[in-house]
Design a protein around this motif. Structure first.
Motif, mmCIF file in Angstrom:
data_model
loop_
_atom_site.group_PDB
_atom_site.id
_atom_site.type_symbol
_atom_site.label_atom_id
_atom_site.label_comp_id
_atom_site.label_asym_id
_atom_site.label_seq_id
_atom_site.Cartn_x
_atom_site.Cartn_y
_atom_site.Cartn_z
ATOM 1 N N TYR A 203 0.314 11.909 -5.416
ATOM 2 C CA TYR A 203 1.872 11.434 -5.184
ATOM 3 C C TYR A 203 1.705 10.071 -5.993
ATOM 4 C CZ TYR A 203 5.573 8.535 -3.042
ATOM 5 O OH TYR A 203 6.667 8.066 -2.719
ATOM 6 N N GLU A 204 2.915 9.989 -7.027
ATOM 7 C CA GLU A 204 3.186 8.893 -7.805
ATOM 8 C C GLU A 204 4.647 8.548 -8.023
ATOM 9 O OE1 GLU A 204 0.762 10.018 -11.198
ATOM 10 O OE2 GLU A 204 1.848 11.562 -11.513
ATOM 11 N N PRO A 205 5.023 7.417 -8.231
ATOM 12 C CA PRO A 205 6.365 7.171 -8.126
ATOM 13 C C PRO A 205 6.680 7.292 -9.557
ATOM 14 C CG PRO A 205 4.964 5.031 -8.279
ATOM 15 C CD PRO A 205 4.247 6.312 -7.807
ATOM 16 N N VAL B 184 6.526 19.130 -6.351
ATOM 17 C CA VAL B 184 7.889 18.645 -6.043
ATOM 18 C C VAL B 184 8.274 17.308 -6.733
ATOM 19 C CG1 VAL B 184 9.362 17.723 -4.214
ATOM 20 C CG2 VAL B 184 7.629 19.391 -3.788
ATOM 21 N N ASP B 185 9.249 17.308 -7.589
ATOM 22 C CA ASP B 185 9.820 15.986 -8.287
ATOM 23 C C ASP B 185 11.059 15.682 -7.590
ATOM 24 O OD1 ASP B 185 7.902 16.483 -10.072
ATOM 25 O OD2 ASP B 185 8.913 17.250 -11.886
ATOM 26 N N ALA B 186 11.006 14.542 -7.176
ATOM 27 C CA ALA B 186 12.024 13.952 -6.176
ATOM 28 C C ALA B 186 12.660 12.894 -7.332
ATOM 29 C CB ALA B 186 11.507 13.238 -4.913
ATOM 30 N N PHE C 230 12.272 6.814 -3.805
ATOM 31 C CA PHE C 230 13.359 7.868 -4.193
ATOM 32 C C PHE C 230 12.943 8.704 -5.436
ATOM 33 C CE2 PHE C 230 16.171 4.348 -2.591
ATOM 34 C CZ PHE C 230 16.370 5.224 -1.466
ATOM 35 N N ASP C 231 12.347 7.969 -6.340
ATOM 36 C CA ASP C 231 11.840 8.902 -7.600
ATOM 37 C C ASP C 231 10.376 8.773 -7.678
ATOM 38 O OD1 ASP C 231 14.540 9.223 -8.742
ATOM 39 O OD2 ASP C 231 14.199 7.035 -9.222
ATOM 40 N N CYS C 232 9.839 10.005 -7.177
ATOM 41 C CA CYS C 232 8.521 10.278 -7.077
ATOM 42 C C CYS C 232 8.107 11.843 -7.620
ATOM 43 C CB CYS C 232 7.790 9.988 -5.933
ATOM 44 S SG CYS C 232 8.394 10.921 -4.495
ATOM 45 N N ALA D 1 0.785 -1.135 0.062
ATOM 46 C CA ALA D 1 -0.207 -0.039 0.189
ATOM 47 C C ALA D 1 1.116 1.349 0.149
ATOM 48 C CB ALA D 1 -0.957 0.095 1.222
ATOM 49 N N PRO D 2 2.006 1.362 0.769
ATOM 50 C CA PRO D 2 2.624 2.578 0.831
ATOM 51 C C PRO D 2 3.267 2.907 -0.453
ATOM 52 C CG PRO D 2 3.108 1.186 2.856
ATOM 53 C CD PRO D 2 2.261 0.477 2.094
#
Length: 508
Positions: free
Chosen positions: A503-505, A442-444, A370-372, A309-310
């Motif tokens: 929020y999406e990977p 925010v692009d991570a 890490f990438d989201c 889920a997370p």
């Protein structure tokens, strides 16, 4: 079969697991976040579905004055005679306590105080006797494992005894007690919670000891594997599957950036198979645990595991009567600062002048990749000194934010950073229109956060390093949360309406 670690990504430390029939249940620490103690359910130990929290009411958990990384530590989740039991510690408040539920996805009881010192409590029932085992010591590293009988109805605790000092005599914590084939096993953690962390095992003919240590202790540690992709492994809990196989859930970190490295997603929940040799547990054949695991089979129906889920996206326009279960608050929320507007968004009202103050209006979800990419659509017409937007928060003193604000008659999008005692505006861009809807994003990546504004042709405002929100810089026990905030110095703040949160990977 292949599965990916961590099985519960993002800030999910100190995992505890139990099985009822063919279903597994897992809980983790939650520190200063509310609701407290997130709960998950799985049929295969890999695909974890969120089912709620144990501590959802203010009368169960008061975190109002809790400092960052204090609060709820190291629960133990167990099932006995049709009842779920959870023991844990509020280290900054009520100490050790017990809550119960018939259905873990439903309401849990009010806390029953346990008059025992220490932290990291474990519950083990043997016949008619229940044992509370816990780490004892006023300060680390001078801790030992102690035990006392406990009345599960009243919380009354009997006379305590010292059970185990560990293999190094320091940092002995996180006890869990089990019975297997008439032998009693004690699993504990040592070495602190960073790169020297480990799991050690001991056994006895009786749950009260004396315990002898495993000759191959520690049974799990990556302290001698500096190049491993998983570090700081420790604080484990064993569970037996319906097919007779044994498994260990434990915490670890995905550190990056070379030596000494850093991690900003927090301590996460990992999974490894366990075999028994000469009456002792052997984790993953004695090999280091990796992010990609190969096993003969997993519990369940054998279908490919889903993402936990997370790790799934959160996409919401706030059109229900409650928030998505991924969202949590920093401490007990002032309910008047948050309202769902009949399917027309989530309205936040600033209760403090700055996001770094206790009681600030903030609600977010764990960063689990890490990438989201995270973005919000915000309808807001601020008065001077007011601000609302999207923030990446490790704690009050380590955070980044991109928000809409107004000063000197001009509405602007600003990017702020706070690292320890240093705070500054790193970017500011005037925007036209009053009361419009603003998209903030925010692009991570592993190494950076890019802050942007605008939907169709977004403007990059600033790029900031992830390492300054890492545990190695902040000292915090949690991981980064990405969420919505509002601040104001006014007693009647302008409402900030968030019409969308995504929020999406993007890369994993």
């Amino acid at each position: 079969m292949e599965y990916r670690n961590p099985v519960v990504p993002g800030c999910h430390p100190d995992p505890t697991v139990c099985r009822v029939g063919s279903t597994f249940y897992l809980a983790t620490s939650s520190f200063e976040y509310f609701p407290g103690v997130p709960l998950y359910r799985s049929d295969d130990l890999v695909s974890w579905d969120r089912i709620g929290h144990c501590l959802t009411r203010d009368e169960q958990l008061d975190l109002t004055d809790t400092a960052a990384s204090d609060g709820v530590y190291a629960p133990t989740l167990r099932h006995h005679d049709g009842t779920f039991f959870l023991v844990t510690t509020d280290v900054s408040g009520t100490g050790n306590f017990l809550v119960t539920a018939d259905d873990p996805a439903g309401e849990w009881s009010d806390p029953i105080s346990l008059d025992a010192p220490g932290f990291d409590p474990d519950l083990f029932v043997d016949g008619e006797t229940a044992y509370l085992t816990y780490a004892h010591g006023s300060t680390l590293p001078e801790t030992t494992i102690r035990q006392a009988e406990v009345d599960l109805d009243t919380g009354a605790v009997g006379e305590e005894r010292e059970l185990w000092q560990g293999i190094e005599g320091t940092f002995s914590e996180a006890p869990h007690l089990y019975e297997r084939d008439g032998t009693y096993y004690l699993l504990t953690a040592e070495g602190g919670t960073h790169t020297n962390h480990m799991v050690v095992a001991a056994r006895s003919d009786h749950p009260t000891g004396p315990f002898e240590g495993c000759p191959d202790n520690p049974v799990l540690s990556h302290r001698g594997h500096p190049m491993a992709d998983v570090k700081a492994t420790g604080h484990g809990d064993l569970v037996r599957a319906p097919d007779g196989s044994w498994w260990l859930v434990f915490l670890g970190v995905r550190q990056h950036g070379g030596h000494p490295g850093w991690h900003h997603l927090g301590r996460e929940t990992f999974l490894a198979p366990v075999e028994w040799e000469d009456g002792w547990p052997v984790v993953d054949g004695g090999d280091p645990v990796t992010t990609t695991m190969q096993v003969e089979s997993l519990p369940g129906d054998g279908s490919p595991p889903d993402a936990p889920a997370p790790a799934r996206p959160t996409r919401t326009t706030f059109d229900g009567d409650s928030l998505d279960g991924a969202f949590e608050y920093r401490r007990n929320p002032d309910r008047s600062a948050y309202s769902l507007d009949d399917g027309d968004g989530l309205t936040l009202r600033g209760r403090t002048e700055r996001l770094g103050q206790h009681g600030a209006t903030f609600v977010g979800r764990r960063q689990a990749h890490f990438d989201c990419r995270t973005y919000v659509d915000l309808a807001f017409d601020p008065e001077p000194g007011e601000e609302a937007g999207l923030a990446a928060v490790m704690d009050e003193r380590h955070r980044y934010e991109v928000g809409v604000t107004r000063s000197d008659g001009t509405t602007s999008v600003v990017v702020r950073r706070r690292i320890g005692n240093a705070a500054e505006v790193v970017a500011e861009s005037p925007v036209s229109g009053d009361g419009d809807t603003w998209r903030l994003a925010v692009d991570a990546t592993t190494d950076s956060y890019r802050f942007l504004s605008g939907a169709d042709d977004p403007t990059e405002l600033a790029t900031l390093a992830t390492r300054y929100l890492a545990t190695e810089v902040s000292g915090s026990f949690t991981g980064v949360y990405l969420g919505m905030y509002a601040t104001s110095g006014d007693d009647d703040p302008t409402p900030a309406r968030f019409e969308r949160f995504v929020y999406e990977p993007t890369g994993e």
